[in-house]
Design a protein around this motif. Structure first.
Motif, short mmCIF file in Angstrom:
data_model
loop_
_atom_site.label_atom_id
_atom_site.label_comp_id
_atom_site.label_asym_id
_atom_site.label_seq_id
_atom_site.Cartn_x
_atom_site.Cartn_y
_atom_site.Cartn_z
N UNK A 25 38.21 43.47 46.84
CA UNK A 25 39.39 44.25 47.17
C UNK A 25 39.47 45.43 46.20
N UNK A 26 39.88 46.55 46.69
CA UNK A 26 39.98 47.78 45.93
C UNK A 26 41.45 48.12 45.74
N UNK A 27 41.75 48.78 44.61
CA UNK A 27 43.13 49.17 44.33
C UNK A 27 43.53 50.36 45.21
N UNK A 28 44.79 50.32 45.66
CA UNK A 28 45.35 51.42 46.44
C UNK A 28 46.81 51.60 46.05
N UNK A 29 47.52 52.50 46.73
CA UNK A 29 48.92 52.79 46.40
C UNK A 29 49.83 51.58 46.50
N UNK A 30 49.45 50.59 47.30
CA UNK A 30 50.32 49.43 47.50
C UNK A 30 50.05 48.28 46.53
N UNK A 31 48.82 48.14 46.06
CA UNK A 31 48.50 46.95 45.26
C UNK A 31 48.08 47.24 43.82
N UNK A 32 48.02 48.50 43.41
CA UNK A 32 47.46 48.82 42.09
C UNK A 32 48.27 48.22 40.93
N UNK A 33 49.58 48.08 41.09
CA UNK A 33 50.39 47.52 40.00
C UNK A 33 50.06 46.04 39.81
N UNK A 34 50.00 45.30 40.91
CA UNK A 34 49.67 43.87 40.81
C UNK A 34 48.26 43.68 40.25
N UNK A 35 47.33 44.50 40.70
CA UNK A 35 45.95 44.38 40.23
C UNK A 35 45.84 44.76 38.75
N UNK A 36 46.62 45.76 38.33
CA UNK A 36 46.63 46.15 36.92
C UNK A 36 47.17 45.01 36.06
N UNK A 37 48.19 44.35 36.55
CA UNK A 37 48.78 43.23 35.80
C UNK A 37 47.83 42.05 35.70
N UNK A 38 46.90 41.96 36.64
CA UNK A 38 45.87 40.91 36.60
C UNK A 38 44.62 41.38 35.85
N UNK A 39 44.72 42.57 35.23
CA UNK A 39 43.63 43.14 34.43
C UNK A 39 42.37 43.42 35.25
N UNK A 40 42.55 43.94 36.45
CA UNK A 40 41.42 44.36 37.28
C UNK A 40 41.06 45.80 36.93
N UNK A 41 39.81 46.01 36.57
CA UNK A 41 39.39 47.33 36.10
C UNK A 41 39.53 48.42 37.14
N UNK A 42 39.35 48.07 38.41
CA UNK A 42 39.49 49.10 39.44
C UNK A 42 40.93 49.64 39.50
N UNK A 43 41.91 48.83 39.07
CA UNK A 43 43.30 49.30 39.03
C UNK A 43 43.46 50.36 37.93
N UNK A 44 42.81 50.14 36.80
CA UNK A 44 42.85 51.13 35.72
C UNK A 44 42.17 52.42 36.18
N UNK A 45 41.05 52.30 36.87
CA UNK A 45 40.36 53.48 37.39
C UNK A 45 41.27 54.23 38.37
N UNK A 46 41.97 53.49 39.20
CA UNK A 46 42.90 54.10 40.16
C UNK A 46 44.00 54.88 39.42
#
Length: 188
Positions: free
Chosen positions: A1-22
């Motif tokens: 799964x890739x980070x987008x406008x809807x899920x990037x906050x949740x993914x960032x909180x789970x320490x997913x690097x693609x969220x930081x890139x986003x």
């Protein structure tokens, strides 16, 4: 799964690097603009870059503490960027002040000058010790304890004019002896 406008906050909180890139891709101009506005008076691009990177690191490390939507997130990271930049600005100013004080101290006197002055002071103290006891006491009170001639006259039981004369003659005598010893600095 890739980070987008809807899920990037949740993914960032789970320490997913693609969220930081986003976040970097979408918010870098905003963060850099805030840090530039605060730090531009320092005229140092390196500090601006460092502060920007530190801001993203702080966002990454504190993501779990964030709660809210995308608008709140934008306000949150702007606040982080602003306060990081202010901290960097304060540190840089403090470093400049301490560095300029150190330069002033260094420019004031070299180590050699300090050693020469210390030697001269030691030789001068030796000359003062060779004075008569009354004159020695007068010189110590005047030049080491900072008493004025009136106070000295009261302490040693002499008139003020007598103290003035003894200081004048003593300085003249010390000056001669210092010349003979080749003292490089000023004699009293």
């Amino acid at each position: 799964m890739k980070s987008n406008n809807k899920n990037f906050i949740r993914r960032l909180q789970r320490q997913k690097e693609d969220a930081l890139e986003f976040i970097v891709d979408n918010y870098l101009p905003l963060i850099k603009g805030i840090t530039y506005k605060v730090l531009s008076p320092l005229n140092n691009e390196g500090i601006i870059e460092e502060c920007t990177n530190d801001t993203f690191l702080s966002i990454w490390n504190n993501a779990k503490k964030f709660s809210g939507d995308e608008n709140d997130f934008k306000k949150w990271i702007c606040a982080i960027a602003k306060y990081k930049a202010i901290d960097y600005y304060r540190k840089a100013i403090k470093n400049r002040e301490s560095t300029s004080r150190e330069i002033d101290i260094i420019e004031g006197k070299s180590v050699e000058d300090e050693l020469i002055m210390a030697e001269d002071r030691a030789e001068l103290l030796q000359l003062i010790n060779e004075l008569e006891p009354v004159d020695r006491n007068i010189f110590i009170m005047k030049f080491f304890l900072g008493l004025n001639n009136e106070e000295i006259s009261q302490k040693v039981g002499l008139t003020k004019s007598s103290v003035d004369n003894r200081i004048y003659r003593g300085k003249k005598n010390l000056s001669k002896q210092a010349t003979n010893l080749h003292l490089r600095g000023n004699v009293i």
